[in-house]
Design an enzyme around this catalytic site. Structure first.
Site, PDB file in Angstrom:
ATOM      1  N   GLU A   1       0.844  -1.196   0.000  1.00 29.09           N
ATOM      2  CA  GLU A   1       0.000   0.000   0.000  1.00 29.09           C
ATOM      3  C   GLU A   1       0.875   1.240   0.000  1.00 29.09           C
ATOM      4  O   GLU A   1       1.780   1.370   0.841  1.00 29.09           O
ATOM      5  CB  GLU A   1      -0.885   0.036   1.241  1.00 29.09           C
ATOM      6  N   CYS A   2       0.608   2.156  -0.890  1.00 28.24           N
ATOM      7  CA  CYS A   2       1.268   3.468  -0.941  1.00 28.24           C
ATOM      8  C   CYS A   2       2.794   3.303  -0.921  1.00 28.24           C
ATOM      9  O   CYS A   2       3.375   2.896  -1.923  1.00 28.24           O
ATOM     10  CB  CYS A   2       0.769   4.365   0.185  1.00 28.24           C
ATOM     11  N   GLY A   3       3.459   3.568   0.201  1.00 32.00           N
ATOM     12  CA  GLY A   3       4.905   3.390   0.247  1.00 32.00           C
ATOM     13  C   GLY A   3       5.315   1.973  -0.086  1.00 32.00           C
ATOM     14  O   GLY A   3       6.319   1.742  -0.769  1.00 32.00           O
TER      15      GLY A   3
END
Length: 437
Positions: free
Chosen positions: A327-329
């Protein structure tokens, strides 16, 4: 009976986080069982709430969570707490245009649970005008009751007197007055506050905030303003279900953004979370069923991640046979490359084909609803997942992987295909909060 109150403000930056943390820490030092909660999708403040009280923080999000899940989480929060202080995200009434009670604002929670509001007003640059602001809040929505006022960033005793007298004429009690002190400000970076786990002397800072609160606020009066909090019964039907029995979870300064309620439900459902640190060059334990890379700050540690040979090899082995989700990073690290703020490019895991840049920044912020095109650790094919996106990194190469989901914003406006999948690997820029209902 648990009692609760919402701490709100006209806008972000008014000081409500420092006030909330200070109250939580001060009451915990008195031996009172107190818990912090956060409206909306902020994943940083609950870490401070947990550190201040010793009880885990929780997010309560009226847009992302179904009413049943919201009630279940709120009910769980009351089980071992005498008081709950629920900190508003942004301004008290700020949310998105949505159905009644589903805007994501703290005001939704005030109406739903009949909770009073302690309003924090930054009165720097004004005096009696603060009473006009307070009156506006007191009359804007008759179902959201202002119970008391805390004046923040006062310049002098005369300043306090002018503000207090004008506000109390309205019948609103002023239960705190805090002098301007920049040394009490919590340090920030591009995604919000520097996280609780990154402080070498966190408790010293929390105790300074508690000392300020003891000196500046009438804590007994504030506790008396809190109302009985007894949520209706709920269920975890729409919670994110454990993606496996044993979950390898990346956990260090580069990977931190996992919502407390998500991890808590996984454990309550019988899953085991097995943490590992990519920054310490650790690989996921190979006998886990799934690997999860949460968001965080890989852009601040991209050189170290690129040099973590054991981590990189272990992730490649894991991906051969078992699911990995980022997720994201975490999504950024699954890609081919990450360009840091200085413009230097670092090789990432290469398990997906995209590349991202933190040098070319643009803020992406908002609620998201995703319909999964295929089954993945987020859920089965066709599942609707609600979440939140907040990042400055940009995609600079898309690669040739298949999209993971079809994305819409919080009002249902289509945003197109989102995320990628290849073999057992999947990733998205958005953070999942709950299943949709």
């Amino acid at each position: 009976m648990t009692r609760a109150i919402i701490i709100g403000a006209p806008r972000s930056g008014s000081g409500k986080t420092s006030v909330t943390i200070g109250i939580l820490r001060a009451l915990a030092r008195r031996g009172i069982k107190v818990r912090g909660a956060k409206s909306g999708p902020d994943y940083i403040d609950p870490g401070f709430h947990t550190a201040a009280t010793g009880l885990s923080g929780v997010n309560l999000d009226s847009w992302a969570m179904s009413p049943d899940l919201l009630n279940a989480l709120a009910g769980n929060a009351t089980e071992d707490a005498d008081f709950i202080f629920l900190e508003s995200a942004m301004g008290l009434f700020d949310g998105i245009p949505a159905g009644q009670g589903r805007t994501g604002s703290a005001a939704d929670l005030a109406r739903l649970y009949h909770l009073p509001v302690l309003l924090v007003l930054d009165v720097s640059g004004q005096s009696t005008t603060a009473a006009a602001v307070a009156k506006g809040f007191a009359t804007y929505d008759p179902d959201v009751r202002m119970a008391g006022i805390v004046l923040n960033r006062l310049g002098s005793e005369r300043h306090r007197k002018l503000c207090s007298e004008a506000i109390e004429t309205l019948g609103l009690p002023v239960v705190g007055a805090i002098l301007r002190d920049p040394t009490l400000n919590l340090p920030e970076r591009h995604l919000g506050l520097v996280q609780a786990g990154e402080y070498a002397d966190l408790m010293t800072h929390l105790d300074r905030l508690a000392d300020m609160v003891e000196k500046s606020l009438d804590l007994d009066a504030i506790m008396a303003l809190a109302a009985p909090f007894s949520p209706a019964s709920g269920s975890f039907e729409h919670a994110l279900q454990p993606p496996g029995q044993r979950i390898a979870l990346a956990e260090d300064a580069a990977f931190t953004f996992l919502y407390p309620h998500v991890a808590a439900h996984w454990r309550q459902a019988g899953a085991e979370i097995v943490p590992f640190s990519p920054l310490a060059d650790e690989a996921p334990v190979q006998n886990c069923d799934v690997c999860w890379l949460p968001g965080g700050y890989p852009e601040l540690h991209s050189g170290s991640l690129a040099a973590a040979t054991n981590f990189r090899a272990g992730m490649a082995r894991f991906a051969e046979t078992k699911p990995i989700h980022g997720e994201c990073g975490g999504f950024m690290v699954l890609g081919e490359a990450l360009e840091d703020a200085a413009g230097e490019t670092h090789a990432m895991l290469g398990l997906l084909g995209h590349s991202t840049s933190f040098a070319k920044r643009k803020m992406n912020l908002g609620y998201r609803e995703a319909r999964l095109r295929v089954a993945c650790p987020l859920g089965p094919q066709g599942a609707l997942i609600r979440g939140h996106e907040f990042h400055y990194a940009q995609m600079i190469a898309t690669g040739n992987d298949e999209p993971l989901a079809d994305l819409a914003d919080g009002q249902g406006n289509p945003l197109g295909a989102s995320g990628y999948r290849r073999g057992h690997v999947s990733g998205t820029f958005f953070h999942a909060i709950a299943g949709s209902a």
